[in-house]
Scaffold this motif. Structure first.
Motif, PDB file in Angstrom:
ATOM      1  N   LEU A  39       0.825  -1.213   0.000  1.00 25.35           N
ATOM      2  CA  LEU A  39       0.000   0.000   0.000  1.00 25.35           C
ATOM      3  C   LEU A  39       0.859   1.263   0.000  1.00 25.35           C
ATOM      4  N   MET A  40       0.394   2.276  -0.718  1.00 25.86           N
ATOM      5  CA  MET A  40       1.001   3.606  -0.668  1.00 25.86           C
ATOM      6  C   MET A  40       0.018   4.550   0.003  1.00 25.86           C
ATOM      7  N   PHE A  41       0.473   5.247   1.033  1.00 23.40           N
ATOM      8  CA  PHE A  41      -0.438   6.128   1.772  1.00 23.40           C
ATOM      9  C   PHE A  41       0.177   7.497   2.009  1.00 23.40           C
ATOM     10  N   GLU A  42      -0.678   8.492   1.878  1.00 23.57           N
ATOM     11  CA  GLU A  42      -0.376   9.839   2.365  1.00 23.57           C
ATOM     12  C   GLU A  42      -1.723  10.473   2.655  1.00 23.57           C
ATOM     13  N   ASP A  43      -1.740  11.553   3.423  1.00 25.52           N
ATOM     14  CA  ASP A  43      -3.006  12.241   3.669  1.00 25.52           C
ATOM     15  C   ASP A  43      -3.323  13.109   2.462  1.00 25.52           C
ATOM     16  N   ILE A  44      -4.217  12.611   1.613  1.00 23.86           N
ATOM     17  CA  ILE A  44      -4.712  13.295   0.413  1.00 23.86           C
ATOM     18  C   ILE A  44      -6.187  12.949   0.336  1.00 23.86           C
ATOM     19  N   SER A  45      -7.003  13.879  -0.127  1.00 21.06           N
ATOM     20  CA  SER A  45      -8.447  13.604  -0.252  1.00 21.06           C
ATOM     21  C   SER A  45      -9.033  13.116   1.077  1.00 21.06           C
ATOM     22  N   HIS A  46      -8.516  13.664   2.169  1.00 22.99           N
ATOM     23  CA  HIS A  46      -8.940  13.294   3.531  1.00 22.99           C
ATOM     24  C   HIS A  46      -8.802  11.802   3.807  1.00 22.99           C
ATOM     25  N   SER A  47      -7.796  11.212   3.198  1.00 24.79           N
ATOM     26  CA  SER A  47      -7.537   9.787   3.456  1.00 24.79           C
ATOM     27  C   SER A  47      -7.016   9.537   4.860  1.00 24.79           C
ATOM     28  N   GLY A  48      -6.417  10.563   5.475  1.00 23.06           N
ATOM     29  CA  GLY A  48      -5.919  10.425   6.842  1.00 23.06           C
ATOM     30  C   GLY A  48      -6.939  10.998   7.809  1.00 23.06           C
ATOM     31  N   LEU A 232      -6.725  -4.541   5.122  1.00 21.09           N
ATOM     32  CA  LEU A 232      -6.205  -5.854   5.543  1.00 21.09           C
ATOM     33  C   LEU A 232      -6.634  -6.938   4.557  1.00 21.09           C
ATOM     34  N   ASP A 233      -7.843  -6.801   4.040  1.00 25.21           N
ATOM     35  CA  ASP A 233      -8.362  -7.798   3.103  1.00 25.21           C
ATOM     36  C   ASP A 233      -7.581  -7.834   1.788  1.00 25.21           C
ATOM     37  N   LEU A 234      -6.728  -6.831   1.582  1.00 28.23           N
ATOM     38  CA  LEU A 234      -5.847  -6.861   0.405  1.00 28.23           C
ATOM     39  C   LEU A 234      -4.616  -7.730   0.647  1.00 28.23           C
ATOM     40  N   GLY A 235      -4.407  -8.139   1.882  1.00 24.23           N
ATOM     41  CA  GLY A 235      -3.210  -8.926   2.186  1.00 24.23           C
ATOM     42  C   GLY A 235      -1.925  -8.180   1.863  1.00 24.23           C
ATOM     43  N   PRO A 236      -1.831  -6.904   2.256  1.00 23.98           N
ATOM     44  CA  PRO A 236      -0.669  -6.108   1.840  1.00 23.98           C
ATOM     45  C   PRO A 236       0.592  -6.447   2.633  1.00 23.98           C
ATOM     46  N   SER A 237       1.734  -6.301   1.994  1.00 23.04           N
ATOM     47  CA  SER A 237       3.011  -6.620   2.648  1.00 23.04           C
ATOM     48  C   SER A 237       3.717  -5.394   3.196  1.00 23.04           C
ATOM     49  N   PHE A 238       3.461  -4.244   2.600  1.00 23.64           N
ATOM     50  CA  PHE A 238       4.188  -3.047   3.042  1.00 23.64           C
ATOM     51  C   PHE A 238       3.252  -1.855   3.018  1.00 23.64           C
ATOM     52  N   PHE A 239       3.709  -0.802   3.657  1.00 23.57           N
ATOM     53  CA  PHE A 239       2.952   0.450   3.739  1.00 23.57           C
ATOM     54  C   PHE A 239       3.940   1.583   3.518  1.00 23.57           C
ATOM     55  N   ARG A 240       3.804   2.238   2.386  1.00 23.72           N
ATOM     56  CA  ARG A 240       4.649   3.401   2.110  1.00 23.72           C
ATOM     57  C   ARG A 240       3.963   4.632   2.688  1.00 23.72           C
ATOM     58  N   PHE A 241       4.700   5.437   3.440  1.00 26.79           N
ATOM     59  CA  PHE A 241       4.138   6.620   4.074  1.00 26.79           C
ATOM     60  C   PHE A 241       5.280   7.559   4.444  1.00 26.79           C
TER      61      PHE A 241
END
Ligand code: LXE
Length: 640
Positions: A39-48, A232-241
């Protein structure tokens, strides 16, 4: 029947029966890295704030707003004749939170309400934790004042939950807590949180309100459960943030700074985020790391690299760069330092004495937009940090090999936003790369429009609002190439991950959400089909024609032993593909398939328009997979 009709029927029959044969080699070329899908995450579009972060109140602490302005009151309204204003309190709650909400209460029941992030989910099976700070700045009341915290419909007509708390007569900041358990779930999310006062008239200052539902896996100050579960249901291995452009800041002063995001909420000032709204930083470095661990992921953490999105860049001098390199060093030390270091001790004091896993650190974000200065910023950060953290792999964030950096990056993060067609044609992108130890992170990619001229436009300018089926199939074709090249591509993530349905700075997003719902896109399902069926070793097979419409990948899974075939059909015509597997198979194969019209999207109005369907098909060593137009299939064939 005319001759031409007959020809047409024969032609379509031939098209339906279009046969492709793929020979699958029994000798694996490479293992599938355990980090491949994430997963790639940042606070954009009120995602955070308003998204993944569980807090339900918007503008809860009046951070970074200008006192006295209407904007400072965003999301707040007076209740019952009170007058409210954001003030710079003469006795601030903390140096990080100088602002307070001053409420002038007339006789009767009056106070203040918060609309949440465009709604509040009132669920009768939840208990909410509510809290706020108060003080009486003028004349102290002669006895305790009763405050009532409530969850109410926006019209005020229905009270779903309420609880009283006693406020002692004090001029000093005091925090009060209560819980709210709704007697019924609200029919919609048009609800407010209110705090009202009765049998009191006068002035009360309030600060740092909070309202939390139960969080994902009970994490303190944690995540919204339905969004985290969908991830979690994506079974992700990493989180970019934590970005993405949002780490960069529009200015150097407003860059993301880890130290402003840890510790008590009263010590977090918040910041003007890159994406046009204020970040509370309640979702801070520690919350990220604890959650990443709970999710069974590992972090790919970015450090700020001396360049802000607005164009300010730190000058090329050791003195100018030193404080930023030191701040990055401290950020890494907070994550992995032992408890005898200041960073490690701080982490331990927050409840996590053990170092977190940290194998990957990304130096900046999209530094191809400042290539000439990355030429000195990259070595400055690398030469200082790599010797201190020899086990961490640092990633460069420019175009691959452009500019040519020294020291030579071990890894790159590269980003691709393009058309569905581009993704299919470029599924061969990594095929010709040198195998020289350099590895690659496809840190952001998404099909965002069918029209190349829209690629850099705003959402209104022809971009997909939600992922579309043809986009998702194009991404799947590209992902076949990532699996084929997973000896050098160690990780890949769709971006952006999350967007509020009405608050987007960027579309499309993998998941859409509002205060009550989470909508899984066609691309979400494609990501899930790859991630949950990633296998262990890649089996080379007949090459697909990159300008054709059929793309595939075959991997072997160890336990239970199986061949996993993935097949994308980017064209409108159905096709049958025969996979000649390299060993005997047995029993029934499991087929997961998603298909739809090319422009189909899952939307708030029809969230399940296109979903994968699972079925059982006969297994055969010559495994025929029937691929409808615009489809992605995953077939798991048990090995005998
Ligand atoms: C690139 C950047 O890194 C992200 O913040 C943006 C949205 O995914 C994209 N322009």
């Amino acid at each position: 029947m005319s001759f031409s009709t007959l020809v047409a029927i024969l032609a379509s029959a031939l098209a339906c029966a279009a046969q492709t044969t793929v020979v699958v080699n029994g000798t694996a070329s490479h293992n599938i890295p355990e980090t491949l899908w994430g997963l790639m995450f940042e606070d954009i579009s009120h995602s955070g704030d308003g998204g993944l972060y569980g807090e339900l109140l918007q503008n809860r602490a009046f951070q970074e707003v200008t006192p006295g302005t209407v904007a400072a009151l965003a999301a707040w309204t007076p209740v019952g004749g009170a007058s409210i204003a954001v003030i710079a309190d003469s006795t601030p709650l903390s140096s990080a939170l100088p602002n307070a909400l001053q409420i002038i209460v007339p006789d009767g029941v009056a106070g203040v309400g918060n609309m949440g992030f465009w709604g509040i989910n009132v669920n009768a099976s939840w208990t909410y934790n509510a809290s706020f700070f108060f003080r009486f700045p003028d004349t102290l009341p002669s006895s305790d004042v009763t405050a009532t915290a409530s969850l109410v419909s926006a019209s005020g007509g229905t009270v779903f939950a309420s609880a009283n708390v006693s406020l002692s007569p004090t001029a000093d900041w005091t925090q009060v807590f209560t819980t709210l358990t709704p007697s019924a779930s609200a029919p919609d999310t048009l609800n407010n949180f209110t705090v009202t006062f009765k049998d009191f008239s006068g002035t009360i200052n309030t600060a740092l309100f909070s309202l939390f539902p139960p969080t994902f896996m009970g994490q303190e100050n944690g995540m919204r459960a339905d969004i985290a579960q969908a991830l979690l249901d994506l079974g992700p291995s990493f989180f970019r943030f934590p970005g993405g452009n949002n780490i960069e800041g529009n200015t150097i002063a407003t860059r993301w700074q880890w130290n402003n995001t840890v510790g008590p909420l009263t010590s977090r000032p918040g910041r003007e985020g890159t994406w046009s709204y204020i970040n509370t930083d309640g979702l801070g470095l520690y919350e990220y790391l604890v959650w990443i661990e709970l999710m069974g992921m590992q972090p790919i953490m970015a450090i700020w690299s001396g360049f802000s999105l607005g164009g300010q860049t730190v000058a090329n001098s050791p003195d100018a760069l030193a404080p930023y390199i030191e701040q990055a060093r401290q950020q890494i030390e907070f994550v992995v330092g032992n408890t005898s270091t200041p960073g490690g001790a701080l982490r331990a004091s927050l409840g996590h004495p053990e170092p977190f896993t940290l194998n990957f650190v990304e130096v900046g974000n999209e530094d191809q937009f400042a290539p000439s200065t990355y030429l000195y910023r990259w070595p400055a950060f690398m030469n200082a940090l790599q010797p201190l953290f020899p086990d961490i792999r640092f990633l460069a964030t420019t175009f691959i090999f452009n500019p040519v950096l020294g020291p030579t990056p071990q890894s790159y993060d590269s980003h691709m936003y393009d058309t569905p067609d581009w993704f299919a044609k470029n599924s061969i992108m990594y095929d010709g790369f040198l195998r020289n130890g350099t590895t690659y992170f496809e840190g952001e990619y998404a099909a965002i429009s069918v029209n190349p001229s829209d690629l850099f436009g705003t959402p209104a300018n022809g971009r997909f609002t939600f992922p579309t089926m043809n986009g998702s199939v194009g991404e799947a074709a590209f992902m076949m190439g990532l699996e084929r090249n997973a000896d050098i591509v160690f990780a890949a993530s769709y971006a952006p991950l999350l967007g509020h349905v009405t608050q987007n700075q960027w579309t499309p997003n993998l998941l859409a959400f509002d205060a009550g719902a989470v909508i899984k896109s066609t691309s979400y399902y494609v990501q899930q089909m790859f991630s949950l069926n990633r296998g262990d070793a890649y089996l080379p097979s007949t090459r697909a024609d990159p300008s054709g419409t059929l793309f595939w990948s075959v991997v072997q899974q160890n336990a239970p032993p199986a061949f996993i075939i993935k097949l994308a059909n980017t064209g409108a015509d159905a096709a049958n593909v025969t996979f000649q597997l390299p060993a005997a198979v047995k029993g029934a194969a499991r087929l997961v398939q998603i298909s739809g019209n090319p422009t189909d999207s899952n939307t708030p109005e029809s969230p399940d328009k296109v979903v994968p369907v699972t079925s059982s098909v006969d297994a055969g060593q010559d495994m025929v997979v029937a691929a409808p137009g615009f489809s992605v299939s995953v077939v798991t064939v048990p090995i005998a």
